[in-house]
Each structure stands twice: as structure tokens, then as C-alpha cells.
Write a protein that holds these residues in place. Structure first.
Motif, PDB file in Angstrom:
ATOM      1  N   UNK A 144       5.128   4.372  -2.272  1.00 11.41           N
ATOM      2  CA  UNK A 144       4.529   3.067  -2.627  1.00 11.41           C
ATOM      3  C   UNK A 144       5.693   2.295  -3.280  1.00 11.41           C
ATOM      4  N   UNK A 145       5.728   1.094  -2.663  1.00 14.48           N
ATOM      5  CA  UNK A 145       6.637   0.063  -3.093  1.00 14.48           C
ATOM      6  C   UNK A 145       5.889  -0.668  -4.389  1.00 14.48           C
ATOM      7  N   UNK A 146       6.383  -0.673  -5.295  1.00 14.09           N
ATOM      8  CA  UNK A 146       6.040  -1.150  -6.748  1.00 14.09           C
ATOM      9  C   UNK A 146       6.587  -2.614  -6.881  1.00 14.09           C
ATOM     10  N   UNK A 147       6.116  -3.751  -7.032  1.00 16.09           N
ATOM     11  CA  UNK A 147       6.688  -4.878  -7.452  1.00 16.09           C
ATOM     12  C   UNK A 147       6.954  -5.224  -8.946  1.00 16.09           C
ATOM     13  N   UNK A 148       8.142  -5.514  -8.915  1.00 15.23           N
ATOM     14  CA  UNK A 148       8.631  -5.479 -10.468  1.00 15.23           C
ATOM     15  C   UNK A 148       8.707  -7.008 -10.891  1.00 15.23           C
ATOM     16  N   UNK A 149       9.622  -7.458 -10.201  1.00 19.59           N
ATOM     17  CA  UNK A 149       9.965  -8.972 -10.643  1.00 19.59           C
ATOM     18  C   UNK A 149      10.255  -9.768  -9.504  1.00 19.59           C
TER      19      UNK A 149
ATOM     20  N   UNK B 202       0.751  -1.070   0.093  1.00 16.28           N
ATOM     21  CA  UNK B 202       0.054   0.094   0.114  1.00 16.28           C
ATOM     22  C   UNK B 202       0.951   1.473  -0.121  1.00 16.28           C
ATOM     23  N   UNK B 203       0.265   2.384   0.031  1.00 13.46           N
ATOM     24  CA  UNK B 203       0.883   3.555  -0.143  1.00 13.46           C
ATOM     25  C   UNK B 203       1.535   3.902   1.275  1.00 13.46           C
ATOM     26  N   UNK B 204       1.232   3.450   2.202  1.00 20.47           N
ATOM     27  CA  UNK B 204       1.930   3.799   3.594  1.00 20.47           C
ATOM     28  C   UNK B 204       1.387   4.760   4.319  1.00 20.47           C
ATOM     29  N   UNK B 205       1.534   4.814   5.801  1.00 17.15           N
ATOM     30  CA  UNK B 205       1.416   5.756   6.616  1.00 17.15           C
ATOM     31  C   UNK B 205       2.596   6.396   7.316  1.00 17.15           C
ATOM     32  N   UNK B 206       2.688   7.536   7.104  1.00 14.22           N
ATOM     33  CA  UNK B 206       3.683   8.338   7.754  1.00 14.22           C
ATOM     34  C   UNK B 206       3.685   8.741   9.145  1.00 14.22           C
ATOM     35  N   UNK B 207       4.226   7.840   9.945  1.00 14.69           N
ATOM     36  CA  UNK B 207       3.977   8.397  11.519  1.00 14.69           C
ATOM     37  C   UNK B 207       5.379   9.201  12.089  1.00 14.69           C
ATOM     38  N   UNK B 208       4.549  10.319  12.689  1.00 12.18           N
ATOM     39  CA  UNK B 208       5.808  11.483  13.182  1.00 12.18           C
ATOM     40  C   UNK B 208       5.481  11.514  14.491  1.00 12.18           C
ATOM     41  N   UNK B 209       6.725  11.061  15.407  1.00 10.78           N
ATOM     42  CA  UNK B 209       6.159  11.013  16.893  1.00 10.78           C
ATOM     43  C   UNK B 209       7.154  12.367  17.243  1.00 10.78           C
ATOM     44  N   UNK B 210       6.465  13.072  18.071  1.00 14.47           N
ATOM     45  CA  UNK B 210       7.138  14.466  18.818  1.00 14.47           C
ATOM     46  C   UNK B 210       7.249  14.456  20.187  1.00 14.47           C
TER      47      UNK B 210
END
Lengths: 114, 114
Positions: free
Chosen positions: B44-49, A106-114
Motif C-alpha cells: 500500500x502506498x502511504x502518503x507522506x508529504x 488502497x492496498x492494491x489488487x495483485x493480478x497474475x496472468x498466466x
């Protein structure tokens, strides 16, 4: 055909707080894996869920826990947040064992901890 | 223990040049799977091979080709006639079982200049 989705996209938390990240797998996929990617590093495996059970676990403390629901979606929970938990959290799904096993992210979740 | 080493950290080429990304892996398992993923700035990580350890046939897919050599534990990836859109971080990854966790290298940042 929807790919892997994650929510939220960005999150800012304070040290000591708790956070829950969510993931919906790609259609037809039943296995969900979670990875932590620190800035400038490759993703590190946290754990994997299959049939609502944790099947594999990486070298992460018990503060990291998860859950998989009957519809295969998954949550990642992190308790007592530390500054070092700031990272991109990636969810990946894959098809049942015995078939092509490439993981789709997936595109991910960017977590920032302050 | 499994390990993936990507010795190159950054590569810069001019558009239309060919570029090869190196990957060396370590595992004691006799059955394993090797992957290349691309991570554009979006994250996002895209699968290649994907390659199985029991199939050393090297293939070409469009502008991508790969060279898997068990004797040297290498799984190199080549982009022919590079394009600006190929600019991204490329990760090599290893898995030692169907649907098993991925172990990633640190990634190679590829910049393709017009």
C-alpha cells in the motif's frame, strides 16, 4: 474512518480472459484514480473518474475501461488479458477539486496472468 | 510532458543514521504539486508529504524534512535518525493540477539495518 478499499486482493487469470477490479474510496472523497504498478517500477496512471465520468486517461489501450458509480465507488475492467498485464493495480481517492489534493491509495489488487 | 527522476535505486543505512532521498522533476507548468509516498512490503502506498510549487518554504515534520528548490527542480526528502520500520520503497511524484494524475519516479529502496 475507513480508508480506500480494494477487492479482490489477489487474482489469477488466463491470457485472453477479462477481469474486473473494484475500489471503494475514502469517506468524503469523490474522485477515484487507477494506477498499474509493474514489478520494480513506479505506478503508472491509467485513468481517473469524477462525477461518474472519465476525466483523465493515461497511455493505456482501450482494453482498459472503467466505471464510477453514484456512491463514488469504481471498477476497472481489463479485456483480452495479456501476460504483460500482470501487475499490482492500485486505486487512489482524493477530495473534491479546490481542496487538499493528495491521493490516498488502497492496498492494491495483485493480478497474475498466466 | 512531466517526468520524475529518482537516480538512487537502493540505499542501505544503519539504524539512527540520517538518510536523504533525491528527486528531480521536469514540468513546463508553473503551478504543480510534489509528493513523497512510502510503499512498505505490504504494497500500500502511504502518503507522506505534499508541497506546492508556489511555496518554497522547507519544513520539518517529526523525523521527516524536505528541501524543495525550484532553481534546481529538486525535491529531496530526509529521514533523521532512521529506524528499521523506515525500510520501504519511497516514491517521489508530481502533479500539475488539482486532483490531476500523479507521475511517479521509479522509487528508491531504503533498507535500514539494526
Amino acid at each position: 474512518d475507513a480508508g480506500v478499499t480494494q477487492s479482490p486482493t489477489h487474482l489469477i487469470k488466463t491470457r485472453g480472459q477479462q477481469v474486473t477490479l473494484r475500489c471503494s474510496p475514502k469517506s468524503g472523497h469523490d474522485t477515484v484514480s487507477w494506477y498499474q504498478q509493474a514489478l520494480g517500477q513506479g505506478p503508472q496512471f491509467i485513468f481517473q473518474y469524477y462525477e461518474e465520468e472519465e476525466r483523465q486517461r493515461g497511455n493505456f489501450p482501450d482494453r482498459f475501461s472503467g466505471h464510477q458509480f453514484p456512491n463514488y465507488s469504481s471498477e476497472l475492467n481489463v479485456n483480452a488479458l495479456l501476460l504483460g498485464d500482470s501487475a499490482l493495480y492500485l486505486c487512489a481517492s482524493s477530495r473534491p477539486s479546490g481542496t487538499r489534493n493528495e491521493q490516498y491509495f488502497g492496498p492494491g489488487t495483485r493480478l497474475t496472468v498466466t | 510532458a512531466q517526468k520524475v527522476t529518482q537516480a538512487q535505486t537502493e540505499i542501505s543505512v544503519v539504524e539512527k543514521e540520517d538518510v536523504t532521498l533525491d528527486c528531480v522533476y521536469e514540468t513546463r507548468d508553473t503551478t504543480y504539486y510534489l509528493f513523497w509516498y512510502k510503499q512498505p512490503p505490504s504494497g500500500e502506498l502511504v502518503f507522506l508529504i505534499r508541497r506546492n510549487s508556489f511555496d518554497e518554504q522547507n519544513e520539518i515534520s517529526g523525523r521527516y524534512s524536505w528541501n524543495f528548490q525550484k532553481s534546481t527542480s529538486s525535491f529531496n526528502f530526509t529521514i533523521t535518525a532512521s529506524q528499521v520500520v523506515d525500510s520501504a520503497v519511497y516514491f517521489c511524484a508530481l502533479s500539475t493540477g488539482a486532483n490531476s494524475k500523479l507521475t511517479f519516479g521509479k522509487g528508491i529502496t531504503l533498507s535500514v539495518r539494526p
